[in-house]
Design a protein around this motif. Structure first.
Motif, PDB file in Angstrom:
ATOM      1  N   ALA A 171       0.909  -0.971  -0.116  1.00  0.00           N
ATOM      2  CA  ALA A 171       0.234   0.000   0.118  1.00  0.00           C
ATOM      3  C   ALA A 171       0.917   1.185  -0.025  1.00  0.00           C
ATOM      4  O   ALA A 171       0.656   2.220  -0.657  1.00  0.00           O
ATOM      5  N   SER A 172       2.183   1.289   0.690  1.00  0.00           N
ATOM      6  CA  SER A 172       2.785   2.308   0.756  1.00  0.00           C
ATOM      7  C   SER A 172       3.495   2.736  -0.628  1.00  0.00           C
ATOM      8  O   SER A 172       3.601   3.776  -1.181  1.00  0.00           O
ATOM      9  N   ALA A 173       3.949   1.671  -1.324  1.00  0.00           N
ATOM     10  CA  ALA A 173       4.757   1.667  -2.552  1.00  0.00           C
ATOM     11  C   ALA A 173       3.606   2.290  -3.696  1.00  0.00           C
ATOM     12  O   ALA A 173       3.894   3.341  -4.386  1.00  0.00           O
ATOM     13  N   ILE A 174       2.544   1.947  -3.575  1.00  0.00           N
ATOM     14  CA  ILE A 174       1.293   2.239  -4.320  1.00  0.00           C
ATOM     15  C   ILE A 174       1.129   3.908  -4.332  1.00  0.00           C
ATOM     16  O   ILE A 174       1.032   4.762  -5.222  1.00  0.00           O
ATOM     17  N   GLY A 175       1.251   4.169  -2.887  1.00  0.00           N
ATOM     18  CA  GLY A 175       0.942   5.654  -2.489  1.00  0.00           C
ATOM     19  C   GLY A 175       1.969   6.626  -2.912  1.00  0.00           C
ATOM     20  O   GLY A 175       1.734   7.557  -3.141  1.00  0.00           O
ATOM     21  N   ASN A 176       3.140   5.808  -3.268  1.00  0.00           N
ATOM     22  CA  ASN A 176       4.327   6.811  -3.915  1.00  0.00           C
ATOM     23  C   ASN A 176       4.219   6.848  -5.281  1.00  0.00           C
ATOM     24  O   ASN A 176       4.339   7.849  -5.856  1.00  0.00           O
ATOM     25  N   TRP A 177       3.880   5.706  -6.118  1.00  0.00           N
ATOM     26  CA  TRP A 177       3.729   5.554  -7.317  1.00  0.00           C
ATOM     27  C   TRP A 177       2.585   6.382  -8.094  1.00  0.00           C
ATOM     28  O   TRP A 177       2.851   6.736  -9.217  1.00  0.00           O
ATOM     29  N   VAL A 178       1.522   6.888  -7.308  1.00  0.00           N
ATOM     30  CA  VAL A 178       0.561   7.347  -7.823  1.00  0.00           C
ATOM     31  C   VAL A 178       0.957   8.800  -8.248  1.00  0.00           C
ATOM     32  O   VAL A 178       0.178   9.185  -9.162  1.00  0.00           O
ATOM     33  N   PHE A 179       2.038   9.254  -7.711  1.00  0.00           N
ATOM     34  CA  PHE A 179       2.267  10.690  -8.224  1.00  0.00           C
ATOM     35  C   PHE A 179       3.240  10.714  -9.179  1.00  0.00           C
ATOM     36  O   PHE A 179       3.098  11.764  -9.892  1.00  0.00           O
ATOM     37  N   VAL A 180       3.723   9.501  -9.882  1.00  0.00           N
ATOM     38  CA  VAL A 180       4.202   9.616 -11.177  1.00  0.00           C
ATOM     39  C   VAL A 180       3.015   9.833 -12.085  1.00  0.00           C
ATOM     40  O   VAL A 180       3.267  10.627 -13.016  1.00  0.00           O
ATOM     41  N   TRP A 181       2.027   9.124 -11.957  1.00  0.00           N
ATOM     42  CA  TRP A 181       0.669   9.366 -12.781  1.00  0.00           C
ATOM     43  C   TRP A 181       0.070  10.977 -12.904  1.00  0.00           C
ATOM     44  O   TRP A 181      -0.090  11.474 -13.707  1.00  0.00           O
ATOM     45  N   LEU A 182       0.254  11.254 -11.493  1.00  0.00           N
ATOM     46  CA  LEU A 182      -0.331  12.660 -11.328  1.00  0.00           C
ATOM     47  C   LEU A 182       0.854  13.767 -12.100  1.00  0.00           C
ATOM     48  O   LEU A 182       0.313  14.943 -12.770  1.00  0.00           O
ATOM     49  N   TRP A 183       1.953  13.498 -12.215  1.00  0.00           N
ATOM     50  CA  TRP A 183       3.179  14.257 -12.718  1.00  0.00           C
ATOM     51  C   TRP A 183       2.781  14.395 -14.328  1.00  0.00           C
ATOM     52  O   TRP A 183       3.056  15.261 -14.947  1.00  0.00           O
ATOM     53  N   TYR A 184       2.276  13.326 -14.772  1.00  0.00           N
ATOM     54  CA  TYR A 184       2.097  13.204 -16.120  1.00  0.00           C
ATOM     55  C   TYR A 184       0.843  13.543 -16.792  1.00  0.00           C
ATOM     56  O   TYR A 184       0.441  13.725 -18.087  1.00  0.00           O
ATOM     57  N   ALA A 185      -0.161  13.235 -15.939  1.00  0.00           N
ATOM     58  CA  ALA A 185      -1.549  13.763 -16.094  1.00  0.00           C
ATOM     59  C   ALA A 185      -1.997  15.164 -16.295  1.00  0.00           C
ATOM     60  O   ALA A 185      -1.198  15.881 -16.018  1.00  0.00           O
ATOM     61  N   GLU A 186      -2.936  15.492 -17.336  1.00  0.00           N
ATOM     62  CA  GLU A 186      -3.205  16.947 -17.331  1.00  0.00           C
ATOM     63  C   GLU A 186      -3.646  17.384 -15.894  1.00  0.00           C
ATOM     64  O   GLU A 186      -4.831  16.669 -15.325  1.00  0.00           O
ATOM     65  N   PRO A 187      -3.433  18.478 -15.512  1.00  0.00           N
ATOM     66  CA  PRO A 187      -3.747  19.158 -14.030  1.00  0.00           C
ATOM     67  C   PRO A 187      -5.169  19.139 -14.143  1.00  0.00           C
ATOM     68  O   PRO A 187      -5.716  19.975 -15.003  1.00  0.00           O
ATOM     69  N   SER A 188      -5.726  18.642 -13.245  1.00  0.00           N
ATOM     70  CA  SER A 188      -7.043  18.779 -12.767  1.00  0.00           C
ATOM     71  C   SER A 188      -7.247  18.449 -11.335  1.00  0.00           C
ATOM     72  O   SER A 188      -6.767  17.809 -10.820  1.00  0.00           O
TER      73      SER A 188
END
Length: 497
Positions: free
Chosen positions: A385-402
């Motif tokens: 769960a902790s690892a996923i909680g970090n990796w989700v920010f990689v998605w945020l960085w590349y996603a269109e800001p919303s």
């Protein structure tokens, strides 16, 4: 909360399921410790970023969080000495908690009046004092918790209640401070949270005495406050002098923001732990009663190394990696949001309702896993769960800001790290001896954050080399790596005296 709570807690053995009043108490104590934590950590890094401070310097400020790592240095003081005035009526543990709350309040007020950050050494001084008193409160509360609930089944619900209070306070502080800063300025943001942080003090003061027939509440409150103000002044002066001397030494040695000081800090921070590891063969040969004959400042650490022997080394390695994702996310998540173009209002919402809801759900599930599942399985779930909680920010960085992207990422982060934190607290609590609960828990939980916070101090420099995406991929992988220690760690067994 009933006035007789302290007497009830100290005079009766805890049942298998902790009573509601115990859970209420630790909800309050978690709130007391969690409220100031964001203010010298995530909120401060955001404040510095908004003032245009270089990301490398912001990373250095993350090293303030190293202070709780060394709480084992002064934790024996809390087991050995009482706070004049307060402890006479409310007992040793609550006496230290009340002193710490006063320290938290005045440190945060000082941070409010230096919120322009025109003098970074002054900003650092008051942030360090805030970190010190926050950590002292946690040491006193943790020692009391382990005394009240010695079994894994009892610890699960209390830890969940404590972390509900802790994480809800972190969220309230982060969201509330950022929102006030958006509406007004950073000075008012810190003043508002300082007032909120002081709220539990009168509640604790209104509670019943530790001893059933203790008298003199008003006198104890007045004398305790006066003694506490003197202790706070001395602590502040000593910290300023030590900080000034260290700053002069660093500047004299030619260090700057471009200097890679991480290896030096790592070497210094590891010295006390390396000394214990070198002494391990000799400690193992000691007779069973040897720790009890040693001075109070040494006995808890010798006892835990004697009890676990060489098994303590993989245990310490495991705990060093387990909270890696949580710490590193806290270091750069807010600067990432700022760099991605999110507004203070959006960040406030992500740190508010979203984070609170998801964090409490994660803590509840983590407490349930720790109480009902085999510990190894619970720890594996927490690491994932902790690892996923970090990796989700990689998605945020590349996603269109919303707003939706920000809220989903913040929710996954808070849920994963809430779950992981609850399991981990129970695991550490089961490692300590009932003879030295506060000091040994301070040692283990402090060591758990040593490596993550050292890396956190270099987070700005790492981010400049590999970017935000590379940083959060790395931090998640380091947190996940803790799983590979478990086959060894779960076979470690303690000797009995």
């Amino acid at each position: 909360m009933p006035a007789s709570i302290a007497a009830d807690l100290t005079e009766t053995a805890p049942p298998e399921r902790p009573p509601l009043r115990t859970l209420s108490l630790y909800l309050l104590l978690g709130f007391s410790a969690g409220l100031p934590f964001y203010m010298f950590n995530a909120v401060l890094t955001l404040r510095l970023a908004r003032h245009g401070i270089d990301i490398v310097i912001i990373g250095f400020f993350a090293w303030i969080a190293l202070l709780p790592t060394f709480k084992f240095v002064w934790a024996p003081l809390l087991d050995r000495y009482s706070v004049p005035g307060f402890s006479r009526f409310w007992g040793r543990r609550r006496g230290w908690i009340m002193l710490s709350q006063l320290g938290i309040f005045f440190s945060m007020v000082a941070m409010a009046f230096t919120s322009s950050d025109q003098s970074l050494p002054l900003t650092a001084l008051f942030a360090i004092l805030l970190a010190f008193w926050t950590t002292t409160l946690e040491v006193a509360a943790d020692g009391w918790r382990i005394e009240l609930a010695p079994t894994q089944a009892q610890q699960g619900p209390i830890v969940a209640a404590n972390l509900w209070g802790y994480r809800s306070a972190m969220v309230a502080a982060g969201s509330g401070a950022v929102l006030v800063a958006a509406w007004s300025d950073w000075a008012w943001a810190y003043l508002v949270i300082a007032i909120a942080a002081f709220f539990p003090f009168p509640i604790l003061a209104a509670m019943g005495p530790e001893a059933k027939h203790a008298k003199g509440r008003t006198g104890a409150l007045i004398s305790g406050t006066l003694f506490s103000l003197a202790i706070l002044a001395l602590t502040g002066a000593a910290t300023a002098m030590i900080g000034w001397a260290l700053l002069c030494a660093v500047q004299g040695a030619g260090f700057s923001a471009q200097t890679n000081v991480t290896p030096i800090v790592l070497a210094i921070a590891l010295l006390p732990f390396l000394a214990l590891a070198i002494a391990l063969p000799r400690i193992r040969r000691l007779p069973a009663d040897a720790p009890s004959k040693m001075p109070g400042f040494v006995a808890p650490y010798v006892e835990i190394f004697w009890r676990y022997g060489y098994g303590v080394l993989p245990v310490l390695a495991f705990v060093s990696f387990y909270r890696m994702g949580d710490v590193l996310t806290l270091t750069l998540s807010h600067p990432l949001w700022n760099a991605a173009g999110y507004s203070l209002e959006q960040i406030s919402m992500a740190d508010g309702v979203v984070a609170l809801t998801c964090s409490m759900a994660g803590v509840a599930l983590g407490g349930l896993c720790a109480a009902r599942l085999p510990m190894m399985l619970a720890l594996i779930i927490g690491a994932c769960a902790s690892a996923i909680g970090n990796w989700v920010f990689v998605w945020l960085w590349y996603a269109e800001p919303s707003a939706l992207v920000l809220y989903v990422a913040a929710g996954v982060d808070q849920f994963g790290h809430g779950l992981e934190g609850a399991v981990f607290v129970v695991y550490l609590s089961m490692l300590v001896s009932p003879r030295y609960p506060g000091t040994q828990y301070a040692f283990l939980s402090g060591f758990a954050f040593l490596l993550p916070r050292l890396i956190g101090g270099a987070a700005g420099a790492i981010q400049k080399q590999i970017g935000y995406d590379g940083f959060f991929i790395l931090s998640g992988a380091l947190s996940f790596a803790a799983i590979f220690f478990l086959p060894i760690v779960m076979r470690v067994r303690a000797r009995t005296a």
